[in-house]
Design a protein around this motif. Structure first.
Motif, PDB file in Angstrom:
ATOM      1  N   TRP A  72       0.555  -1.407  -0.002  1.00  0.00           N
ATOM      2  CA  TRP A  72      -0.063   0.394   0.286  1.00  0.00           C
ATOM      3  C   TRP A  72       0.517   1.901  -0.106  1.00  0.00           C
ATOM      4  O   TRP A  72       2.259   1.281  -0.017  1.00  0.00           O
ATOM      5  CB  TRP A  72      -1.229  -0.183   0.936  1.00  0.00           C
ATOM      6  N   ILE A  73       0.578   2.445  -0.941  1.00  0.00           N
ATOM      7  CA  ILE A  73       0.870   3.532  -0.499  1.00  0.00           C
ATOM      8  C   ILE A  73       0.442   4.496   0.271  1.00  0.00           C
ATOM      9  O   ILE A  73      -0.664   4.980  -0.086  1.00  0.00           O
ATOM     10  CB  ILE A  73       1.568   3.881  -1.665  1.00  0.00           C
ATOM     11  N   PRO A  74       1.032   4.229   1.205  1.00  0.00           N
ATOM     12  CA  PRO A  74       0.555   5.762   2.529  1.00  0.00           C
ATOM     13  C   PRO A  74       0.094   7.131   1.342  1.00  0.00           C
ATOM     14  O   PRO A  74       0.907   7.445   0.609  1.00  0.00           O
ATOM     15  CB  PRO A  74       1.291   5.811   3.266  1.00  0.00           C
ATOM     16  N   PRO A  75      -0.525   7.765   1.928  1.00  0.00           N
ATOM     17  CA  PRO A  75      -1.656   8.932   2.288  1.00  0.00           C
ATOM     18  C   PRO A  75       0.239   9.885   2.044  1.00  0.00           C
ATOM     19  O   PRO A  75       0.767   9.712   2.972  1.00  0.00           O
ATOM     20  CB  PRO A  75      -2.135   9.628   2.235  1.00  0.00           C
ATOM     21  N   GLU A  76       0.317  10.976   1.369  1.00  0.00           N
ATOM     22  CA  GLU A  76       1.074  11.916   1.943  1.00  0.00           C
ATOM     23  C   GLU A  76       1.470  12.262   3.002  1.00  0.00           C
ATOM     24  O   GLU A  76       2.354  12.718   3.322  1.00  0.00           O
ATOM     25  CB  GLU A  76       1.744  13.081   0.600  1.00  0.00           C
ATOM     26  N   GLY A  77       0.003  12.719   3.783  1.00  0.00           N
ATOM     27  CA  GLY A  77       0.024  12.951   4.661  1.00  0.00           C
ATOM     28  C   GLY A  77       0.100  12.161   6.079  1.00  0.00           C
ATOM     29  O   GLY A  77       0.686  12.634   7.484  1.00  0.00           O
ATOM     30  N   VAL A  78       0.562  10.573   5.430  1.00  0.00           N
ATOM     31  CA  VAL A  78       0.640  10.394   6.485  1.00  0.00           C
ATOM     32  C   VAL A  78       2.042   9.571   6.810  1.00  0.00           C
ATOM     33  O   VAL A  78       2.692   9.275   7.465  1.00  0.00           O
ATOM     34  CB  VAL A  78       0.361   8.726   6.561  1.00  0.00           C
ATOM     35  N   GLN A  79       2.903   9.756   5.035  1.00  0.00           N
ATOM     36  CA  GLN A  79       4.194  10.038   4.812  1.00  0.00           C
ATOM     37  C   GLN A  79       5.397  10.330   6.361  1.00  0.00           C
ATOM     38  O   GLN A  79       6.478   9.899   6.986  1.00  0.00           O
ATOM     39  CB  GLN A  79       4.730  10.423   4.504  1.00  0.00           C
ATOM     40  N   VAL A  80       4.993  11.341   6.445  1.00  0.00           N
ATOM     41  CA  VAL A  80       5.943  12.128   7.879  1.00  0.00           C
ATOM     42  C   VAL A  80       5.488  11.378   9.425  1.00  0.00           C
ATOM     43  O   VAL A  80       6.833  10.866   9.717  1.00  0.00           O
ATOM     44  CB  VAL A  80       5.525  13.735   8.098  1.00  0.00           C
ATOM     45  N   PRO A  81       4.619  11.504   9.728  1.00  0.00           N
ATOM     46  CA  PRO A  81       4.518  10.613  11.090  1.00  0.00           C
ATOM     47  C   PRO A  81       5.028   9.114  11.028  1.00  0.00           C
ATOM     48  O   PRO A  81       5.586   8.289  12.091  1.00  0.00           O
ATOM     49  CB  PRO A  81       2.952  10.906  11.347  1.00  0.00           C
ATOM     50  N   PHE A  82       4.675   8.634   9.585  1.00  0.00           N
ATOM     51  CA  PHE A  82       4.687   6.780   9.556  1.00  0.00           C
ATOM     52  C   PHE A  82       6.189   7.227   9.278  1.00  0.00           C
ATOM     53  O   PHE A  82       7.713   6.199  10.510  1.00  0.00           O
ATOM     54  CB  PHE A  82       4.645   6.562   7.896  1.00  0.00           C
ATOM     55  N   LYS A  83       6.720   8.218   8.940  1.00  0.00           N
ATOM     56  CA  LYS A  83       8.999   8.125   9.126  1.00  0.00           C
ATOM     57  C   LYS A  83       9.276   8.538  10.480  1.00  0.00           C
ATOM     58  O   LYS A  83      10.249   7.657  10.828  1.00  0.00           O
ATOM     59  CB  LYS A  83       9.471   8.971   8.142  1.00  0.00           C
ATOM     60  N   ILE A  84       8.594   9.256  11.236  1.00  0.00           N
ATOM     61  CA  ILE A  84       8.743   9.132  12.670  1.00  0.00           C
ATOM     62  C   ILE A  84       8.897   8.117  13.362  1.00  0.00           C
ATOM     63  O   ILE A  84      10.149   8.034  14.455  1.00  0.00           O
ATOM     64  CB  ILE A  84       8.607  10.908  13.301  1.00  0.00           C
ATOM     65  N   THR A  85       7.895   7.990  13.263  1.00  0.00           N
ATOM     66  CA  THR A  85       7.500   6.876  14.251  1.00  0.00           C
ATOM     67  C   THR A  85       8.708   4.990  13.751  1.00  0.00           C
ATOM     68  O   THR A  85       8.808   4.385  14.915  1.00  0.00           O
ATOM     69  CB  THR A  85       6.550   5.939  13.643  1.00  0.00           C
TER      70      THR A  85
END
Length: 233
Positions: A120-133
């Motif tokens: 799955w390709i996470p939406p752009e708004g999810v990318q930053v919190p996903f990377k930090i997590t």
């Protein structure tokens, strides 16, 4: 708990502590530098001058992230229990996870490109919190490996397993998007990318990532004996 002799930290261990100090410092510095760039371009040496001050102050106070991560006390001695159980491999894996975690936590300040996750390709708004997590997870595994804590082995194996599963489920997406990720990183570094390079990356990046994940998983799994000893203390 069976403790060994109390030993002073070696020069190599102290140098590694300084390096880990810089890794932790970079997580704090990069967002600060981003704010500074809104007003002026900072001199290239500013980062290193601030780090030198950071290092002197923390070491004078008898505490630094690097010393703590390597179980070195205020007097320069290594925790004998950690020293007894660790190996060069547990330290290497710990540093690798910590380094990658620090990169993931600040990568959003440099560039943000969609990366597949479990097919799955996470939406752009999810990318930053996903990377930090994800960065926090990697860093925590690194800390636990450096401490030779049993939870580090469990979490490390689980992390490698999830990475492998996600990669296999996202194989076709990596074939399509791998070149985009590569191009974004090269652009951030100020390096040009040719069409031939992009084609090569697109063809091989899924395979290279697979090899990297499997190799990491094998290295993590091979440290079982070091963590097993924790159960018999």
């Amino acid at each position: 708990m069976t403790e060994g002799p109390v030993l002073p930290a070696s020069r190599k261990r102290l140098l590694l502590a300084v390096y880990l100090d810089f890794v932790v410092y970079s997580v704090v510095w990069v967002p600060i530098e981003l704010i500074i760039r809104q007003y002026a371009e900072p001199a290239f040496w500013l980062e290193y001058v601030v780090f030198a001050v950071w290092l002197i102050v923390t070491h004078r106070l008898g505490y630094s992230a690097g010393l703590s991560l390597l179980s070195i006390d205020r007097d320069g001695y290594v925790d004998p229990d950690v020293k007894r159980r660790e190996s060069w491999l547990t330290m290497l894996i710990g540093v690798m996870f910590l380094l990658e975690g620090s990169k993931q936590m600040v990568r959003w300040t440099q560039f943000v490109t969609p990366e597949p996750l479990f097919g799955w390709i996470p939406p752009e708004g999810v990318q930053v919190p996903f990377k930090i997590t994800l960065g926090l997870l990697y860093a925590w595994v690194g800390v636990l490996f450096l401490k030779v804590h049993r939870a580090g082995y469990v979490l490390g194996v689980a992390t490698c397993g999830l990475l492998l599963l996600s990669h296999l489920m996202s194989w076709s997406l990596w074939e399509q998007m791998g070149s985009d990720v590569f191009a974004a990183r090269q652009e951030f570094r100020g390096q040009d990318v040719s069409d031939d390079q992009l084609a090569l990356v697109q063809a091989f990046i899924p395979h290279l990532l697979l090899v990297g994940i499997v190799l990491l998983g094998v290295l993590v799994a091979s440290t079982y004996g070091r963590f097993r000893s924790v159960e018999h203390q």
